[in-house]
Design a protein around this motif. Structure first.
Motif, PDB file in Angstrom:
ATOM      1  N   ASP A  57       0.790  -1.372  -0.125  1.00  0.00           N
ATOM      2  CA  ASP A  57       0.174   0.021   0.000  1.00  0.00           C
ATOM      3  C   ASP A  57       0.780   1.266   0.246  1.00  0.00           C
ATOM      4  O   ASP A  57       0.494   2.231  -0.557  1.00  0.00           O
ATOM      5  N   LEU A  61       0.814   4.398  -2.878  1.00  0.00           N
ATOM      6  CA  LEU A  61       0.405   5.698  -2.342  1.00  0.00           C
ATOM      7  C   LEU A  61       1.639   6.659  -2.897  1.00  0.00           C
ATOM      8  O   LEU A  61       1.523   7.804  -3.315  1.00  0.00           O
ATOM      9  N   HIS A  65       1.263   9.687  -5.539  1.00  0.00           N
ATOM     10  CA  HIS A  65       1.549  11.119  -5.024  1.00  0.00           C
ATOM     11  C   HIS A  65       2.556  11.601  -6.218  1.00  0.00           C
ATOM     12  O   HIS A  65       2.641  12.796  -6.515  1.00  0.00           O
ATOM     13  N   ILE A 128      -3.996  11.047   0.136  1.00  0.00           N
ATOM     14  CA  ILE A 128      -4.899  10.141  -0.608  1.00  0.00           C
ATOM     15  C   ILE A 128      -5.867   9.597   0.485  1.00  0.00           C
ATOM     16  O   ILE A 128      -7.027   9.267   0.652  1.00  0.00           O
ATOM     17  N   ASN A 129      -4.984   8.967   1.728  1.00  0.00           N
ATOM     18  CA  ASN A 129      -5.665   8.365   2.747  1.00  0.00           C
ATOM     19  C   ASN A 129      -6.360   9.514   3.890  1.00  0.00           C
ATOM     20  O   ASN A 129      -7.245   9.564   4.042  1.00  0.00           O
ATOM     21  N   ASP A 229      -0.504  11.453   4.439  1.00  0.00           N
ATOM     22  CA  ASP A 229      -0.001  10.024   4.165  1.00  0.00           C
ATOM     23  C   ASP A 229       1.188   9.978   4.584  1.00  0.00           C
ATOM     24  O   ASP A 229       1.593   9.716   5.768  1.00  0.00           O
TER      25      ASP A 229
END
Length: 270
Positions: A57, A61, A65, A128-129, A229
Motif C-alpha cells: 500500500d 501511495l 503522489h 490520498i488516505n 499520508d
C-alpha cells in the motif's frame, strides 16, 4: 487454456495497451517483476498511459503522489507484494492481460493539506488516505478545530486528530476507531486520536465540501506534527484541510476484489 501463456521469446504484448511496470524494489517485488518481464512486453514508464505497480500500500501511495506532483495521473493496477495490500490486487503472474482487460476502475480524490509552522513557513501537500496531527513529545496536544471558519471544538486534548477520505477510512482512521465511509460517500471522517478531553468526543462525519482548520494551542510548548499520508511537517501552528476536487486518481481492481466492495464489507470483517 490460458491465453497469457506464451514462449519465453514471445511475451504477451501489454505495451500495445499502454501498460508500464513499476516496482517497489523489495525482494518480493523484484522477484515478481522478473517473472512479469519474461511473460509480458511493457511500455516504458515515461510513455505508458497505465501502470501496473508491484509492492504494498505504501508504494502504491508513493506512486500516486508522484503522479499528482508531476501533473500526469494515470490509472494504476496495484499487485500486492507487500504486507497488508488493502489497496492492491492479489499476486498472480498468469492471466494478467485478461485481468487488466476486465479491471474495474475506482476513482478517488485526494485531500490538500496546507500547514503553517511555528517559524512561519507554509507547506502544501496532497493526502490520498488522511491528514493527521500528532503530538511530538510527551506533552498532550491541544488543538482548536474549526469547520468553514466556525470553531466547533475550542480545545481537543489528545494524542492528535485526523481527517480521512472514504478511501482512507479503513487505514489509520479505522485504527483510531473512526467510522468506515462508503467509497462513494460525499463525506470526510474527522477522528480524534486517543482523546483525553472532551472525554467522550471521538469525532464527526463531515460533508466533503468543507474546510477543516486545526489551530495548535501553545504550539511552541506542545509541539505537533502534521502528516499527509507519508509527508510530515513538524512544529505546526495551523493546518487547513480541504478536498481537492480538481484532481482525480484512478485505481484498477479485479471486479471480484474491488475497493468499494471491500470497504463496504470491512465492518463485518472478523
Amino acid at each position: 487454456m490460458n491465453r497469457d501463456k506464451a514462449p519465453a521469446d514471445d511475451p504477451v504484448d501489454l505495451a500495445a495497451r499502454g501498460f508500464g511496470l513499476v516496482s517497489s524494489g523489495s525482494d518480493a517485488a523484484r522477484s515478481a517483476e522478473t517473472r512479469l518481464r519474461k511473460l509480458y512486453r511493457w511500455a516504458s514508464v515515461e510513455e505508458a498511459s497505465q501502470l501496473v505497480a508491484l509492492g504494498g500500500d505504501g508504494f502504491l501511495l508513493e506512486t500516486l503522489h508522484g503522479m499528482l506532483e508531476n501533473g500526469h495521473p494515470r490509472p494504476v493496477f496495484g499487485i500486492n507484494r507487500g504486507t497488508v495490500g488493502f489497496l492492491m490486487n492479489p499476486w498472480r503472474a498468469d492471466g494478467l492481460a485478461e485481468r487488466l482487460a476486465a479491471a474495474k476502475p475506482i476513482r478517488v480524490r485526494p485531500l490538500t493539506m496546507t500547514a503553517t509552522t511555528v517559524a512561519g513557513e507554509t507547506l502544501t501537500h496532497a493526502a490520498i488516505n488522511e491528514v493527521s496531527l500528532l503530538r511530538e513529545t510527551r506533552q498532550t496536544a491541544k488543538i482548536e478545530i474549526s469547520v468553514n471558519g466556525r470553531v466547533v471544538l475550542a480545545e481537543l486534548a489528545a494524542d492528535g486528530v485526523l481527517v480521512a477520505t472514504p478511501a482512507g477510512s479503513t487505514a489509520y482512521n479505522l485504527s483510531a476507531n473512526g467510522p468506515i465511509l462508503p467509497l462513494n460517500s460525499p463525506s470526510l471522517a474527522l477522528t480524534a486520536i486517543s482523546p483525553f478531553r472532551p472525554r467522550r468526543w471521538s469525532g464527526a462525519i463531515l460533508p466533503d465540501d468543507v474546510t477543516v482548520t486545526f489551530r495548535v494551542i501553545e504550539p511552541a510548548f506542545r509541539m505537533v506534527a502534521a502528516v499527509a499520508d507519508q509527508f510530515e511537517v513538524r512544529d505546526v501552528a495551523r493546518v487547513e484541510v480541504t478536498l481537492d476536487r480538481s484532481s482525480e486518481l484512478t485505481l484498477l481492481f479485479d471486479p471480484e476484489h474491488a475497493l468499494d466492495e471491500r470497504i463496504a464489507m470491512e465492518p463485518f470483517a472478523t
